[in-house]
Design a protein around this motif. Structure first.
Motif, PDB file in Angstrom:
ATOM      1  N   SER A   1      70.214  24.574 -26.294  1.00 36.37           N
ATOM      2  CA  SER A   1      69.409  23.756 -27.188  1.00 36.37           C
ATOM      3  C   SER A   1      68.191  24.534 -27.677  1.00 36.37           C
ATOM      4  O   SER A   1      67.635  24.241 -28.734  1.00 36.37           O
ATOM      5  CB  SER A   1      68.962  22.470 -26.482  1.00 36.37           C
ATOM      6  OG  SER A   1      68.135  22.770 -25.368  1.00 36.37           O
TER       7      SER A   1
ATOM      8  N   THR B   1      68.628  25.831 -31.001  1.00 36.62           N
ATOM      9  CA  THR B   1      68.337  24.828 -32.021  1.00 36.62           C
ATOM     10  C   THR B   1      66.862  24.881 -32.391  1.00 36.62           C
ATOM     11  O   THR B   1      66.503  24.902 -33.571  1.00 36.62           O
ATOM     12  CB  THR B   1      68.692  23.417 -31.508  1.00 36.62           C
ATOM     13  OG1 THR B   1      70.076  23.365 -31.173  1.00 36.62           O
ATOM     14  CG2 THR B   1      68.403  22.363 -32.559  1.00 36.62           C
ATOM     15  N   GLY B   2      66.003  24.901 -31.370  1.00 33.02           N
ATOM     16  CA  GLY B   2      64.568  24.991 -31.621  1.00 33.02           C
ATOM     17  C   GLY B   2      64.194  26.271 -32.345  1.00 33.02           C
ATOM     18  O   GLY B   2      63.308  26.272 -33.203  1.00 33.02           O
TER      19      GLY B   2
ATOM     20  N   GLU C   1      65.204  25.741 -35.979  1.00 31.73           N
ATOM     21  CA  GLU C   1      64.401  24.679 -36.601  1.00 31.73           C
ATOM     22  C   GLU C   1      62.980  25.154 -36.895  1.00 31.73           C
ATOM     23  O   GLU C   1      62.356  24.684 -37.850  1.00 31.73           O
ATOM     24  CB  GLU C   1      64.369  23.445 -35.703  1.00 31.73           C
ATOM     25  CG  GLU C   1      65.654  22.636 -35.733  1.00 31.73           C
ATOM     26  CD  GLU C   1      65.376  21.137 -35.807  1.00 31.73           C
ATOM     27  OE1 GLU C   1      64.598  20.669 -34.976  1.00 31.73           O
ATOM     28  OE2 GLU C   1      65.938  20.480 -36.704  1.00 31.73           O
TER      29      GLU C   1
ATOM     30  N   TYR D   1      68.014  17.562 -28.796  1.00 27.34           N
ATOM     31  CA  TYR D   1      67.018  16.530 -29.076  1.00 27.34           C
ATOM     32  C   TYR D   1      66.827  16.294 -30.573  1.00 27.34           C
ATOM     33  O   TYR D   1      66.660  15.159 -31.022  1.00 27.34           O
ATOM     34  CB  TYR D   1      65.682  16.910 -28.451  1.00 27.34           C
ATOM     35  CG  TYR D   1      64.605  15.866 -28.664  1.00 27.34           C
ATOM     36  CD1 TYR D   1      64.473  14.789 -27.791  1.00 27.34           C
ATOM     37  CD2 TYR D   1      63.740  15.938 -29.748  1.00 27.34           C
ATOM     38  CE1 TYR D   1      63.502  13.816 -27.987  1.00 27.34           C
ATOM     39  CE2 TYR D   1      62.765  14.971 -29.953  1.00 27.34           C
ATOM     40  CZ  TYR D   1      62.651  13.911 -29.073  1.00 27.34           C
ATOM     41  OH  TYR D   1      61.694  12.950 -29.274  1.00 27.34           O
ATOM     42  N   SER D   2      66.854  17.336 -31.349  1.00 25.97           N
ATOM     43  CA  SER D   2      66.547  17.253 -32.781  1.00 25.97           C
ATOM     44  C   SER D   2      67.361  16.173 -33.486  1.00 25.97           C
ATOM     45  O   SER D   2      68.592  16.177 -33.435  1.00 25.97           O
ATOM     46  CB  SER D   2      66.818  18.603 -33.460  1.00 25.97           C
ATOM     47  OG  SER D   2      66.852  18.477 -34.861  1.00 25.97           O
ATOM     48  N   SER D   3      66.675  15.256 -34.157  1.00 25.29           N
ATOM     49  CA  SER D   3      67.371  14.169 -34.853  1.00 25.29           C
ATOM     50  C   SER D   3      68.164  14.695 -36.043  1.00 25.29           C
ATOM     51  O   SER D   3      69.259  14.203 -36.328  1.00 25.29           O
ATOM     52  CB  SER D   3      66.364  13.114 -35.317  1.00 25.29           C
ATOM     53  OG  SER D   3      65.371  13.693 -36.142  1.00 25.29           O
ATOM     54  N   SER D   4      67.651  15.715 -36.731  1.00 27.52           N
ATOM     55  CA  SER D   4      68.382  16.259 -37.882  1.00 27.52           C
ATOM     56  C   SER D   4      69.651  16.965 -37.446  1.00 27.52           C
ATOM     57  O   SER D   4      70.693  16.854 -38.099  1.00 27.52           O
ATOM     58  CB  SER D   4      67.485  17.217 -38.675  1.00 27.52           C
ATOM     59  OG  SER D   4      67.114  18.340 -37.898  1.00 27.52           O
TER      60      SER D   4
ATOM     61  N   ASP E   1      62.906  17.622 -25.457  1.00 32.13           N
ATOM     62  CA  ASP E   1      62.351  18.412 -26.553  1.00 32.13           C
ATOM     63  C   ASP E   1      61.383  19.476 -26.061  1.00 32.13           C
ATOM     64  O   ASP E   1      61.124  20.455 -26.764  1.00 32.13           O
ATOM     65  CB  ASP E   1      61.643  17.497 -27.560  1.00 32.13           C
ATOM     66  CG  ASP E   1      61.449  18.181 -28.903  1.00 32.13           C
ATOM     67  OD1 ASP E   1      62.286  19.044 -29.258  1.00 32.13           O
ATOM     68  OD2 ASP E   1      60.475  17.861 -29.603  1.00 32.13           O
TER      69      ASP E   1
ATOM     70  N   GLU F   1      63.197  22.506 -26.130  1.00 29.89           N
ATOM     71  CA  GLU F   1      63.799  22.787 -27.432  1.00 29.89           C
ATOM     72  C   GLU F   1      62.709  23.236 -28.405  1.00 29.89           C
ATOM     73  O   GLU F   1      62.524  24.431 -28.626  1.00 29.89           O
ATOM     74  CB  GLU F   1      64.533  21.544 -27.949  1.00 29.89           C
ATOM     75  CG  GLU F   1      65.429  21.813 -29.146  1.00 29.89           C
ATOM     76  CD  GLU F   1      66.343  20.629 -29.442  1.00 29.89           C
ATOM     77  OE1 GLU F   1      66.355  20.170 -30.591  1.00 29.89           O
ATOM     78  OE2 GLU F   1      67.055  20.173 -28.509  1.00 29.89           O
ATOM     79  N   SER F   2      61.959  22.301 -28.938  1.00 29.48           N
ATOM     80  CA  SER F   2      60.892  22.688 -29.867  1.00 29.48           C
ATOM     81  C   SER F   2      59.638  23.132 -29.140  1.00 29.48           C
ATOM     82  O   SER F   2      58.796  23.836 -29.707  1.00 29.48           O
ATOM     83  CB  SER F   2      60.570  21.530 -30.819  1.00 29.48           C
ATOM     84  OG  SER F   2      59.819  20.523 -30.166  1.00 29.48           O
TER      85      SER F   2
END
Length: 386
Positions: free
Chosen positions: A104, A107-108, A111, A129-132, A349, A352-353
């Protein structure tokens, strides 16, 4: 006669040396010539490096073992011929337009540059976690490819992405991806875990930038994060007194705590907290028994990174071990965890982010340890256990 001969020979050798030096300088200048006006300079990260040439870049992914040779990749502009040299390097056609990630955190990473739309496959879709990205998963644009140690290589070969990004360390079981490489699918190991500071971990967005030709965007994004982080660290690092802190939980008779060179220990330092194990060497975690931690935890004023689930409460944590109730932070209810942003499937998250917003994580911790320094800050990744 003999003297004249030696003079002629000496002049000849000097001319040869000058000519050789000029040729070498010419080769050096050619090697350093680059068609990339926007380049990234790596100032914090130790796990990777990027060199810029004409129509290609060389990325080196370093191992946690500094004595081991790094794994090299040729990032080659599409339609260009492979440059000479680097016989063992994998070629990645850039800009990458389709990528499979196995964490994940990947992904971050994407993003952070607004490029998560290149993801076509992921490991563990439920942990995103990312909604998009979740919307793209539901639309069938991102598919499950199996776990990092058990990737569905047949599926990946059928998908044939521009790149598969894995986790781990360069050279670790490299033969497990031979089928992908033979099919012309490059496999790059993202080893951001070797980094020892929050800014170094965040700087891996510059690796993504090299893959996407987004150096300009990455330099601007990271530059702002770096300035904000350093400003906050200057605000809190010299505070006095520095409240004491412990981290984590006892799990199956082992208490894992960040070593002194772990990025989390750096967060504590920069947030103006006193961490008992700050002087221990190395990254990663210490593995201690409860009895070793207990006398420190009895007096620590704050207890952070407590629990993982979004449903954790002070009562549920104390129910796990009656000795927790003896801790000063448990009595004063100064228990905090990084589970403020956890979705219904349990995706965090923070992992992730959070890795690419270290300034926000630092602001959370400063607000926890020194609320007077950032009175208007609202916690983002952390929350106080109810």
């Amino acid at each position: 006669m003999m003297n004249k001969t030696w003079v002629v020979l000496l002049v000849f050798l000097l001319l040869q040396a000058c000519d050789s030096g000029q040729k070498s300088q010419g080769k050096k200048e050619t090697a350093n010539k680059s068609s990339y006006k926007e380049q990234s300079e790596i100032r914090h990260a130790k796990g990777f490096n990027v060199q810029y040439f004409d129509q290609y870049k060389i990325v080196t992914i370093n191992s946690a073992d500094s004595t081991a040779a790094g794994e090299k990749f040729i990032l080659l502009e599409k339609g260009r011929s492979r440059p000479e040299g680097y016989p063992d390097a994998q070629v990645i056609q850039i800009p990458v337009t389709s990528m499979v990630g196995t964490s994940s955190m990947h992904t971050g990473l994407l993003e952070a540059l607004g490029s998560a739309d290149i993801l076509t496959g992921l490991s563990g879709l439920q942990y995103v976690y990312s909604s998009s990205v979740q919307r793209r998963i539901k639309a069938g644009k991102i598919v499950e490819v199996g776990k990092d140690n058990g990737l569905n290589q047949e599926k990946l070969i059928e998908m044939h992405p521009d790149l598969v990004m894995t986790v781990g360390s360069p050279g670790t079981k490299v033969d497990r991806f031979n089928a992908l490489r033979e099919a012309g699918i490059p496999v790059l190991t993202n080893s951001e875990w070797v980094e020892t500071t929050p800014l170094a971990r965040c700087e891996w967005i510059k690796l993504a930038a090299a893959l996407l030709n987004k150096e300009k965007e990455a330099n601007a994004i990271f530059g702002k994060i770096e300035r904000d982080y350093n400003r906050l660290a200057r605000l809190a690092r010299t505070t006095d007194p520095r409240p004491t802190v412990i981290s984590g939980l006892n799990t199956k008779d082992v208490w894992f705590l960040p070593r002194g060179d772990n990025y989390m220990a750096q967060f504590f330092e920069d947030a103006g907290a006193s961490y008992y194990w700050a002087d221990t060497k190395g990254g990663g975690s210490l593995s201690l028994n409860f009895e070793s931690v207990y006398p420190i935890a009895l007096k620590a004023q704050y207890w952070v990174n407590v629990g993982f689930s979004k449903n954790d409460t002070r009562r549920s944590i104390l129910a796990q071990d009656s000795r927790y109730a003896d801790f000063a932070a448990a009595k004063s209810r100064k228990m905090y965890s990084y589970n403020a942003r956890v979705n219904a499937s349990g995706a965090h998250d923070f992992f992730e982010s959070g890795a690419f917003n270290p300034h926000t994580v630092l602001a959370d911790l400063i607000h926890i340890f020194h609320p007077e320094l950032l009175p208007g800050h609202q916690l983002v990744y952390y929350k106080q256990l109810p």
